[in-house]
Design an enzyme around this catalytic site. Structure first.
Site, PDB file in Angstrom:
ATOM      1  N   GLU A  62      62.074  10.540  -5.581  1.00  0.00           N
ATOM      2  CA  GLU A  62      61.310   9.509  -6.382  1.00  0.00           C
ATOM      3  C   GLU A  62      61.463   8.091  -5.833  1.00  0.00           C
ATOM      4  O   GLU A  62      60.647   7.338  -5.772  1.00  0.00           O
ATOM      5  CB  GLU A  62      62.089   9.576  -7.834  1.00  0.00           C
ATOM      6  CG  GLU A  62      61.624  10.582  -8.709  1.00  0.00           C
ATOM      7  CD  GLU A  62      62.338  11.925  -8.387  1.00  0.00           C
ATOM      8  OE1 GLU A  62      63.160  11.925  -7.727  1.00  0.00           O
ATOM      9  OE2 GLU A  62      62.223  13.050  -9.207  1.00  0.00           O
ATOM     10  N   HIS A 131      65.110  13.189 -21.247  1.00  0.00           N
ATOM     11  CA  HIS A 131      63.604  13.572 -21.301  1.00  0.00           C
ATOM     12  C   HIS A 131      62.726  12.753 -22.116  1.00  0.00           C
ATOM     13  O   HIS A 131      61.488  12.909 -22.353  1.00  0.00           O
ATOM     14  CB  HIS A 131      63.258  15.048 -21.637  1.00  0.00           C
ATOM     15  CG  HIS A 131      63.432  15.863 -20.393  1.00  0.00           C
ATOM     16  ND1 HIS A 131      64.321  16.148 -19.423  1.00  0.00           N
ATOM     17  CD2 HIS A 131      62.521  16.996 -19.842  1.00  0.00           C
ATOM     18  CE1 HIS A 131      64.314  17.063 -18.485  1.00  0.00           C
ATOM     19  NE2 HIS A 131      63.138  17.398 -18.587  1.00  0.00           N
TER      20      HIS A 131
END
Lengths: 353, 309
Positions: A62, A131
């Protein structure tokens, strides 16, 4: 104009198609971008239409993939990155904050970094601590970043197109629960300007400032309030940075009461900033203390009995407005939402993600 | 190379005047890599660099006046006084920026490589970084992506043995060379003497031909040594993190002197030529310092400008 209803995820998909069609320098990448599910349907068809050079999956890197977007942007490319959860993007805060956000300023305006980073926010179905975080306040705190958080299908398309063609780095926050929300979406290269809030409902009793998924809850709440003779302004921020202070201030000047809704944790939230600035600058216009509804300052829990108290919704909004007006307003579940479990956005959502 | 040396040493002499008010990392002793790589690259190739970037910037042909004015915090600086010594830029010669986060520009260099691929030109993007950066995740991530996509990227690792005061031996296993890490990821890689300008030029020129043929990235680890302290104008061997003896050993391998002696031996240059070059550089450097000193500071209204494009 003919009504053309699209779901939010299709609106995102359409914006990406329009942008890539319009400008060959627009590229699109991220984990799962060209997989069979196409990031909840939002990137479907892009690779077929624009080829693997411009639409590709990526290594699970990322941070560097964000730096790579920055480098490409310095030479005329407009990358659109997608992350299936905001939480996965945190490794890239270094590139985002140290490079993307300040490249333009620290080199005296010599370069700009036109990148768009789509971050999807989870909620419910036990998404839990890693999440479902919405760290929008982090992004809004960094000078040089724009932060966008649409609530409707039409804004999803219009704001995404404006984000992609903006010369600055833009964080584009998509609430997973909004992906199936349907609404009229204009065809073609339809844009909604960044930095402009929209007043979705009008009333004199109070100003409800909302964004992203909480706009949907606010719209539910004002229906109940309206049935009880209480009409409120609902200001959908749409862009969290730069904030549209003009629209917020003019609504609060009219109503004298402010309730700010936030999809992140309460302390140092975007809502905090709005409450602070309104208190400082419009103190004499206020009829009572401003309030905010945000998530408790705890990590997101997983178990449904805990998420039920963690997340806030229309009922909390109705209650808060009632207290602000010193009026007893009963909550009524007009959409029969309680028929469906609290931890899913509707019966279309069967998990797992 | 001499040019870089004389600029750096003039900064070292004048830093104590306290007019250059920003952290300044001098590359004295490491100039051969900047000079040779800069010479091997074309003007339209890209370079990104680190906190120790003066040599990379000047080697690529960056404007000296704009660099000195930047270090002096002046409005005529290459970054309008907003970046300082660690944030240099000169787009006109492809120097796309240097930043002060270890490893932070490696992916930016790879991204420039991706843009070159998408635009279909035969440019090359070169990322300079130090041995410390090879310990960052970004190093592995970036080399991996460049190999995966066969991007036109030249990686130049300047191994000067220290990350501030931390020697390489406490940071990486002693028998493993940095270039072997790149090799393991699948990037052709080699090691070289970072104080031998001619051999650097030859090696890099060969690699650049290969990259321009579309064969993907190439990696060099060049061993070298910074003479002065990590940050600032002084010598810091007295601190005890490295020995004076080690410094003297490396000083014997002075890249500038080495090349001069070689050229004199080969009679490619005479002593008079060298003196003439020195006089010429001295004049340029003096003019650049003068330009920086006489330039105006940015107006206070500049503070809030250029946050957004």
């Amino acid at each position: 104009m003919q009504k053309r209803n699209l779901k939010f995820f299709r609106a995102v998909n359409e914006a990406l198609h329009v942008a890539m069609q319009k400008d060959k320098n627009v590229i699109c990448y991220g984990l799962g971008t060209d997989d069979p599910k196409g990031v909840f349907g939002t990137t479907l068809g892009l690779r077929e239409n624009f080829g693997p050079e411009r639409v590709f999956d990526m290594p699970t890197s990322e941070n560097s993939m964000t730096g790579i977007a920055i480098g490409a942007a310095l030479n005329g490319i407009r990358p659109v990155m997608t992350h299936q959860r905001l939480d996965f993007f945190l490794l890239a805060m270094d590139q985002l904050v140290n490079n993307a956000a300040k490249w333009h300023y620290m080199f005296g305006g010599k370069h700009s970094v036109p990148i768009t980073i789509r971050l999807i926010l989870g909620r419910g179905w036990g998404q839990g601590p890693t999440h479902s975080q919405n760290l929008q306040a982090w992004f809004a705190h960094i000078p040089g970043l724009k932060v966008v958080a649409p609530a409707t299908a039409s804004d999803a398309k219009g704001l995404l197109l404006s984000s992609i063609f903006d010369p600055n780095p833009v964080i584009f926050l998509e609430q997973r629960w909004l992906h199936n929300v349907e609404g009229h979406v204009p065809a073609g290269d339809f844009r909604v300007a960044l930095g402009q809030a929209k007043v979705l409902r009008h009333g004199d009793a109070a100003t409800i400032v909302a964004s992203s998924y909480m706009t949907i809850e606010a719209l539910q709440a004002v229906k109940v309030l309206s049935k009880n003779g209480v009409e409120c302004d609902v200001v959908d921020l749409r862009t969290l940075c730069p904030l549209d202070w003009k629209t917020i201030f003019s609504s609060v000047k009219k109503t004298g009461r402010l309730l700010v809704l936030d999809t992140g944790n309460e302390t140092c939230s975007v809502a905090s900033e709005i409450v602070a600035r309104v208190s400082m600058e419009l103190f004499s216009s206020l009829k009572g203390a401003p309030r905010r509804i945000a998530l408790a300052d705890v990590p997101t829990p997983t178990s449904p009995t805990l998420t039920k108290v963690f997340y806030k919704g229309a009922e909390d909004i109705v209650k808060a407005i009632g207290q602000m007006l010193r009026k007893d307003i009963p909550f009524e579940d007009l959409n029969n939402k309680s028929a469906c479990p609290h931890d899913v956005p509707g019966d279309w959502f069967k998990g797992p993600f | 190379m001499k040019f870089i040396r004389m600029v750096e040493e003039t900064i070292a002499v004048r830093y104590s005047e306290s007019k250059m008010r920003c952290p300044t990392h001098l590359c004295t002793g490491q100039e051969a890599i900047s000079a040779a790589v800069g010479l091997a690259l074309r003007q339209d190739d890209f370079v990104v660099s680190t906190h120790r970037s003066h040599g990379h910037y000047l080697g690529k042909g960056g404007n000296l006046n704009a660099m000195m004015a930047e270090i002096y915090g002046k409005a005529t600086g290459c970054s309008l006084g907003k970046g300082g010594s660690m944030h240099l830029v000169d787009k006109s010669v492809g120097f796309m920026g240097s930043t002060a986060i270890v490893g932070g520009t490696i992916p930016v260099g790879v991204g420039l490589g991706l843009s070159i691929r998408l635009h279909g030109t035969d440019q090359v993007s070169c990322a300079f970084f130090g041995d410390g950066a090879s310990e960052e995740g970004m190093f592995y991530e970036s080399v991996n992506f460049a190999v995966l996509k066969k991007l036109p990227v030249l990686f130049i690792c300047e191994n000067n043995l220290y990350s501030v005061y931390s020697p390489l031996k406490v940071r990486q296993p002693s028998k493993r060379a940095i270039y072997t890490l790149a090799k393991a990821i699948g990037c052709p890689a080699e090691q070289g003497d970072g104080n031998d300008a001619e051999s650097i030029y030859q090696k890099v020129s060969r690699a650049l031909r290969r990259i321009r043929q579309g064969k993907g990235p190439y990696f060099f680890e060049f061993s070298t040594y910074r003479w002065r302290e990590h940050c600032g104008p002084l010598f810091d061997n007295d601190l005890g993190y490295r020995t004076n003896q080690e410094y003297l050993e490396w000083k014997k391998r002075d890249p500038v002197l080495r090349l001069e002696q070689k050229l004199l031996r080969r009679k490619d240059l005479s002593k008079a030529d060298i003196e003439r070059v020195e006089r010429d550089i001295s004049r340029q450097v003096a003019k650049a310092f003068d330009f920086a000193e006489k330039s105006p500071f940015p107006d206070a209204s500049e503070l809030t400008k250029d946050v957004f494009a």
